[in-house]
Write a protein that holds these residues in place. Structure first.
Motif, short mmCIF file in Angstrom:
data_model
loop_
_atom_site.label_atom_id
_atom_site.label_comp_id
_atom_site.label_asym_id
_atom_site.label_seq_id
_atom_site.Cartn_x
_atom_site.Cartn_y
_atom_site.Cartn_z
N ALA A 167 54.75 49.72 27.33
CA ALA A 167 53.86 48.57 27.51
C ALA A 167 53.45 48.41 28.97
O ALA A 167 52.34 47.95 29.27
N GLU A 168 54.33 48.82 29.87
CA GLU A 168 54.01 48.74 31.30
C GLU A 168 52.86 49.67 31.67
O GLU A 168 52.01 49.31 32.50
N HIS A 169 52.83 50.88 31.07
CA HIS A 169 51.69 51.78 31.29
C HIS A 169 50.39 51.10 30.88
O HIS A 169 49.39 51.10 31.62
N LEU A 170 50.39 50.51 29.69
CA LEU A 170 49.19 49.87 29.16
C LEU A 170 48.80 48.66 30.02
O LEU A 170 47.63 48.47 30.34
N GLN A 171 49.79 47.87 30.40
CA GLN A 171 49.50 46.66 31.16
C GLN A 171 48.94 46.99 32.54
O GLN A 171 48.02 46.31 33.02
N SER A 172 49.46 48.04 33.16
CA SER A 172 48.97 48.43 34.48
C SER A 172 47.50 48.79 34.44
O SER A 172 46.71 48.36 35.29
N GLN A 173 47.11 49.58 33.44
CA GLN A 173 45.71 49.97 33.33
C GLN A 173 44.83 48.80 32.90
O GLN A 173 43.68 48.67 33.36
N PHE A 174 45.34 47.93 32.04
CA PHE A 174 44.58 46.74 31.65
C PHE A 174 44.31 45.86 32.87
O PHE A 174 43.21 45.37 33.07
N GLY A 204 21.89 38.20 38.68
CA GLY A 204 23.14 38.90 38.94
C GLY A 204 23.16 40.20 38.16
O GLY A 204 22.57 40.31 37.09
N ARG A 205 23.83 41.18 38.73
CA ARG A 205 24.03 42.45 38.05
C ARG A 205 25.51 42.81 38.14
O ARG A 205 26.06 42.87 39.25
N ILE A 206 26.14 43.04 37.01
CA ILE A 206 27.54 43.45 36.96
C ILE A 206 27.60 44.76 36.20
O ILE A 206 27.12 44.85 35.06
N ILE A 207 28.16 45.77 36.83
CA ILE A 207 28.28 47.09 36.21
C ILE A 207 29.75 47.47 36.18
O ILE A 207 30.42 47.54 37.22
N ASN A 208 30.26 47.68 34.98
CA ASN A 208 31.65 48.10 34.81
C ASN A 208 31.69 49.60 34.54
O ASN A 208 30.88 50.12 33.77
N ILE A 209 32.61 50.28 35.18
CA ILE A 209 32.72 51.73 35.02
C ILE A 209 33.72 52.04 33.91
O ILE A 209 34.88 51.63 33.96
N GLY A 210 33.24 52.76 32.89
CA GLY A 210 34.08 53.10 31.74
C GLY A 210 34.32 54.59 31.65
O GLY A 210 34.26 55.32 32.64
N THR A 211 34.57 55.06 30.42
CA THR A 211 34.86 56.47 30.20
C THR A 211 34.36 56.91 28.83
O THR A 211 34.42 56.13 27.86
N THR A 269 42.50 54.96 28.42
CA THR A 269 41.42 54.83 27.44
C THR A 269 41.45 53.48 26.75
O THR A 269 40.40 52.86 26.52
N ALA A 270 42.64 52.99 26.42
CA ALA A 270 42.74 51.68 25.78
C ALA A 270 42.22 50.58 26.71
O ALA A 270 41.53 49.65 26.27
N ALA A 271 42.53 50.69 28.00
CA ALA A 271 42.06 49.68 28.95
C ALA A 271 40.54 49.71 29.09
O ALA A 271 39.89 48.67 29.16
#
Length: 253
Positions: free
Chosen positions: A108-115, A139-146, A160-162
């Motif tokens: 869960a710590e792995h997931l929480q860190s990336q979240f 305003g312009r907000i751009i989020n970087i995904g995968t 990937t989950a985050a």
């Protein structure tokens, strides 16, 4: 608003993909706020090279108070508020398939860190930006995904989950903020050649990706950065809540 008239925050803007985005914006004459955590030397170098265009500021994107202070300092420096945000910073991650946690070792710590590094960071910058963006009705907000969300060829579960959660947050934010003239979008890349995060990836993997794309090459940070400019430009003023995949055509959105 033209790019040259904007003040753009790039989180993690002093290294890797963030640095490529910073340089693309400087080329377009924008004023930029280069956020960094540990890449002080690179950030300061940009500030020295472009003293009229660059303000650099250290802040942990997962710390709301530090981000609020960054926005205040940038507004004082330029005399105008930040008008656009690129949520690029990547927290403690490396694209190394051999070293990744599989399902037997994932915590869960792995997931929480990336979240925290993806969604909480985007929440912090968005909340810090809202008052001035609403006043400006822009305003312009751009989020970087995968593209791993659509095509998880390597199961980086935490990362990937985050990013999938960040895509959902992008779309719900776009729905709420559109009435204020604020556009929220995501740009999702594949493996970029090369950034700090992808330097551990074997050449054979890059070769396989290149052979699988219609363009027959791996996307560079500079090419990805140019796509950021599209979402900041007036040409995308009617585009919001979208996820544009920038990977040479490997994955279809």
């Amino acid at each position: 608003m033209q790019i040259k008239d904007q003040i753009v925050l790039i989180t993690g803007g002093a290294r890797g993909l963030g640095l490529a985005i910073s340089k693309a914006l400087l080329r377009e004459k924008a004023r930029i706020v280069v956020n960094y955590l540990s890449s002080e030397q690179s950030a300061k170098q940009l500030e020295q090279e472009y003293p009229e265009q660059v303000f650099c500021a250290q802040a942990d994107v997962t710390n709301a108070d530090q981000i609020k202070a960054l926005f205040i300092a940038a507004k004082q420096h330029f005399g105008s508020p930040i008008s656009a945000v690129v949520n690029n910073a990547l927290v403690h991650f490396e694209f190394n398939g051999d070293a990744r946690p599989d399902l037997t070792s994932l915590t869960a710590e792995h997931l929480q860190s990336q979240f925290n590094g993806a969604v909480q960071a985007a929440l912090n910058t968005t909340q810090a930006a809202l008052e001035d963006m609403k006043k400006q009705q822009f305003g312009r907000i751009i989020n970087i995904g995968t593209n791993l969300v659509q095509n998880p060829v390597v199961p980086y579960h935490d990362y990937t989950a985050a990013k999938a959660a960040l895509l959902a947050f992008t779309r719900t934010s776009a729905h709420e903020l559109g009435q204020y003239g604020i556009n929220v979008n995501m740009l999702s890349g594949g493996l970029l050649q090369t950034t700090d995060a992808s330097k551990a990836t074997p050449d054979a993997v890059f070769d396989l990706i290149a052979a699988s794309t219609p363009l027959r090459r791996v996307t560079t940070p500079e090419e990805f950065a140019d796509a950021v400019l599209m979402f900041l430009s007036p040409f995308s003023r009617a585009v919001t809540g979208q996820n544009l995949i920038v990977d040479g055509g490997l994955v279809k959105g």
